[in-house]
Design a protein around this motif. Structure first.
Motif, PDB file in Angstrom:
ATOM      1  N   ILE A  96       0.829  -1.207   0.000  1.00 53.42           N
ATOM      2  CA  ILE A  96       0.000   0.000   0.000  1.00 53.42           C
ATOM      3  C   ILE A  96       0.862   1.255   0.000  1.00 53.42           C
ATOM      4  CG2 ILE A  96      -1.810   1.260   1.227  1.00 53.42           C
ATOM      5  CD1 ILE A  96      -2.730  -1.412   2.382  1.00 53.42           C
ATOM      6  N   GLY A  97       1.920   1.248   0.806  1.00 52.40           N
ATOM      7  CA  GLY A  97       2.820   2.397   0.850  1.00 52.40           C
ATOM      8  C   GLY A  97       3.515   2.613  -0.480  1.00 52.40           C
ATOM      9  N   MET A  98       3.978   1.535  -1.078  1.00 60.94           N
ATOM     10  CA  MET A  98       4.633   1.616  -2.387  1.00 60.94           C
ATOM     11  C   MET A  98       3.685   2.174  -3.437  1.00 60.94           C
ATOM     12  SD  MET A  98       4.544  -0.095  -5.528  1.00 60.94           S
ATOM     13  CE  MET A  98       3.903  -1.717  -5.131  1.00 60.94           C
ATOM     14  N   PHE A  99       2.464   1.670  -3.452  1.00 57.33           N
ATOM     15  CA  PHE A  99       1.463   2.117  -4.428  1.00 57.33           C
ATOM     16  C   PHE A  99       1.175   3.611  -4.267  1.00 57.33           C
ATOM     17  CE2 PHE A  99      -2.955   2.815  -5.744  1.00 57.33           C
ATOM     18  CZ  PHE A  99      -2.921   2.316  -7.036  1.00 57.33           C
ATOM     19  N   THR A 100       1.113   4.067  -3.029  1.00 59.48           N
ATOM     20  CA  THR A 100       0.856   5.490  -2.758  1.00 59.48           C
ATOM     21  C   THR A 100       1.990   6.367  -3.285  1.00 59.48           C
ATOM     22  OG1 THR A 100      -0.361   4.894  -0.748  1.00 59.48           O
ATOM     23  CG2 THR A 100       0.335   7.185  -0.969  1.00 59.48           C
ATOM     24  N   ILE A 101       3.219   5.935  -3.087  1.00 60.58           N
ATOM     25  CA  ILE A 101       4.376   6.686  -3.571  1.00 60.58           C
ATOM     26  C   ILE A 101       4.354   6.792  -5.090  1.00 60.58           C
ATOM     27  CG2 ILE A 101       6.893   6.590  -3.849  1.00 60.58           C
ATOM     28  CD1 ILE A 101       7.064   5.489  -1.022  1.00 60.58           C
ATOM     29  N   VAL A 102       4.063   5.680  -5.748  1.00 59.87           N
ATOM     30  CA  VAL A 102       4.026   5.679  -7.215  1.00 59.87           C
ATOM     31  C   VAL A 102       2.924   6.606  -7.723  1.00 59.87           C
ATOM     32  CG1 VAL A 102       3.613   4.279  -9.273  1.00 59.87           C
ATOM     33  CG2 VAL A 102       5.005   3.375  -7.404  1.00 59.87           C
ATOM     34  N   MET A 103       1.763   6.553  -7.112  1.00 54.92           N
ATOM     35  CA  MET A 103       0.643   7.376  -7.551  1.00 54.92           C
ATOM     36  C   MET A 103       0.913   8.868  -7.329  1.00 54.92           C
ATOM     37  SD  MET A 103      -1.451   5.314  -8.905  1.00 54.92           S
ATOM     38  CE  MET A 103      -2.812   6.461  -9.154  1.00 54.92           C
ATOM     39  N   CYS A 104       1.613   9.203  -6.265  1.00 57.08           N
ATOM     40  CA  CYS A 104       1.885  10.609  -5.953  1.00 57.08           C
ATOM     41  C   CYS A 104       3.030  11.180  -6.788  1.00 57.08           C
ATOM     42  CB  CYS A 104       2.210  10.770  -4.462  1.00 57.08           C
ATOM     43  SG  CYS A 104       0.781  10.618  -3.365  1.00 57.08           S
ATOM     44  N   PHE A 105       4.079  10.395  -6.993  1.00 59.29           N
ATOM     45  CA  PHE A 105       5.264  10.897  -7.682  1.00 59.29           C
ATOM     46  C   PHE A 105       5.327  10.502  -9.156  1.00 59.29           C
ATOM     47  CE2 PHE A 105       7.484  10.693  -3.322  1.00 59.29           C
ATOM     48  CZ  PHE A 105       7.017  11.968  -3.020  1.00 59.29           C
ATOM     49  N   GLY A 106       4.513   9.548  -9.563  1.00 61.55           N
ATOM     50  CA  GLY A 106       4.531   9.113 -10.950  1.00 61.55           C
ATOM     51  C   GLY A 106       4.118  10.226 -11.907  1.00 61.55           C
ATOM     52  N   GLY A 107       4.860  10.374 -12.974  1.00 59.67           N
ATOM     53  CA  GLY A 107       4.526  11.382 -13.982  1.00 59.67           C
ATOM     54  C   GLY A 107       4.979  12.784 -13.666  1.00 59.67           C
ATOM     55  N   SER A 108       5.708  12.984 -12.567  1.00 55.88           N
ATOM     56  CA  SER A 108       6.123  14.340 -12.186  1.00 55.88           C
ATOM     57  C   SER A 108       7.081  14.955 -13.209  1.00 55.88           C
ATOM     58  CB  SER A 108       6.774  14.319 -10.798  1.00 55.88           C
ATOM     59  OG  SER A 108       7.897  13.455 -10.780  1.00 55.88           O
ATOM     60  N   ILE A 109       7.949  14.134 -13.780  1.00 51.78           N
ATOM     61  CA  ILE A 109       8.915  14.640 -14.756  1.00 51.78           C
ATOM     62  C   ILE A 109       8.249  14.899 -16.103  1.00 51.78           C
ATOM     63  CG2 ILE A 109      10.997  14.080 -16.074  1.00 51.78           C
ATOM     64  CD1 ILE A 109      12.024  12.582 -13.657  1.00 51.78           C
ATOM     65  N   VAL A 110       7.445  13.940 -16.566  1.00 52.93           N
ATOM     66  CA  VAL A 110       6.814  14.103 -17.874  1.00 52.93           C
ATOM     67  C   VAL A 110       5.832  15.278 -17.879  1.00 52.93           C
ATOM     68  CG1 VAL A 110       4.929  12.476 -17.374  1.00 52.93           C
ATOM     69  CG2 VAL A 110       5.649  12.866 -19.728  1.00 52.93           C
ATOM     70  N   LYS A 111       5.196  15.540 -16.753  1.00 53.07           N
ATOM     71  CA  LYS A 111       4.267  16.675 -16.680  1.00 53.07           C
ATOM     72  C   LYS A 111       5.002  17.994 -16.886  1.00 53.07           C
ATOM     73  CE  LYS A 111       0.893  14.516 -13.578  1.00 53.07           C
ATOM     74  NZ  LYS A 111       0.332  14.514 -12.197  1.00 53.07           N
ATOM     75  N   GLU A 112       6.143  18.143 -16.241  1.00 52.76           N
ATOM     76  CA  GLU A 112       6.899  19.389 -16.366  1.00 52.76           C
ATOM     77  C   GLU A 112       7.609  19.479 -17.713  1.00 52.76           C
ATOM     78  OE1 GLU A 112       9.265  20.572 -13.129  1.00 52.76           O
ATOM     79  OE2 GLU A 112       7.728  20.176 -11.613  1.00 52.76           O
ATOM     80  N   ARG A 113       7.939  18.322 -18.282  1.00 53.04           N
ATOM     81  CA  ARG A 113       8.535  18.334 -19.612  1.00 53.04           C
ATOM     82  C   ARG A 113       7.536  18.841 -20.639  1.00 53.04           C
ATOM     83  NH1 ARG A 113       9.752  12.956 -20.592  1.00 53.04           N
ATOM     84  NH2 ARG A 113       8.061  12.758 -22.078  1.00 53.04           N
ATOM     85  N   LYS A 114       6.280  18.432 -20.473  1.00 52.12           N
ATOM     86  CA  LYS A 114       5.242  18.877 -21.397  1.00 52.12           C
ATOM     87  C   LYS A 114       4.972  20.381 -21.269  1.00 52.12           C
ATOM     88  CE  LYS A 114       2.620  14.666 -22.257  1.00 52.12           C
ATOM     89  NZ  LYS A 114       1.271  14.033 -22.209  1.00 52.12           N
TER      90      LYS A 114
END
Length: 255
Positions: free
Chosen positions: A80-98
């Protein structure tokens, strides 16, 4: 270095401003409280299933111990902790790249690898703070329920779980660097992590980060796994480093 500190400050402020810190903190604290109580009441839950059924389970189910609480904690945080981290931090780089941040950084003379490092370090800092708080809450609640603070190999188990969480952050940022969308980066991250877990069925799976979790649970019943645990901690850190270097390489070839 000044460029890096500016980016780091920006990333930390963003994590707090978007409530990601509170989300991860809430989940980890709930897991820290839920793990001991789940282990503590589990025998009573089986006994309450019925008189005859309860007697059968009571013969198989020993009294709850602090070790059971640790097994629950590692399992809950690693899933559950791992899943939460992925959901919160996932896509942070691609969002700012866009948003064109890569181009802006290049035009202002900022090295792109600082962008990756700032993301990683800000997330490392946040997860480290939250993890330490969760561990302290977990230890305190264990004392209330079991009248014990820690057990043999507690620190080693905590360390192994922490290293696994760092690995999760590195994988999350890697796929955020190479993906074209935030959702795709999250999906690829989860598929990779769960895919590695399935590889435990094969001999080479014992050298992958997910096996670190199995070892962190097994050491409580068999100390012969300690050497393997140390080995896998080192291997997990090396694999995490590879993902970081790959993220930087892909970052330099974007835009």
């Amino acid at each position: 270095m000044r460029q890096f500190m500016i980016l780091l400050r920006k990333d930390l402020l963003e994590i707090f401003r978007t409530k990601k810190f509170l989300i991860i903190l809430s989940v980890f604290i709930v897991m820290a409280l839920l793990s001991p109580i789940t282990a503590y009441i589990m025998p009573d839950l089986f006994n309450s299933l019925g008189e005859e059924l309860g007697e059968e389970f009571a013969m198989l189910m020993p009294d709850a111990t602090i070790v059971d609480s640790y097994l629950q904690f590692v399992s809950n945080i690693s899933q559950i902790g791992m899943f939460t981290i992925v959901m919160c931090f996932g896509g942070s780089i691609v969002k700012e790249r866009k948003k064109g941040l890569y181009v802006t950084l290049k035009n202002n003379g900022v090295k792109k690898h600082w962008f990756i490092f700032s993301k990683l370090k800000s997330q490392f800092i946040v997860v480290t703070i939250i993890y330490v708080l969760a561990v302290l809450v977990f230890i305190g609640y264990n004392y209330i329920l079991f009248n014990e603070f820690v057990t043999t190999y507690s620190l080693l188990s905590f360390t192994a779980l922490y290293v696994f969480l760092l690995f999760v952050i590195c994988v999350t940022n890697f796929f955020s660097s190479v993906s074209r969308g935030a959702i795709m980066s999250i999906i690829l991250t989860l598929v990779t992590i769960f895919g590695m877990a399935l590889l435990d069925l094969f001999a080479f799976g014992r050298y992958l980060p997910n096996f670190l979790l199995s070892l962190s649970l097994r050491i409580f019943s068999d100390d012969s796994y300690i050497e393997l645990l140390y080995r896998n901690i080192v291997l997990t850190l090396l694999i995490s480093t590879i993902f970081v270097l790959a993220s930087i390489r892909f970052c330099r070839h974007k835009e």
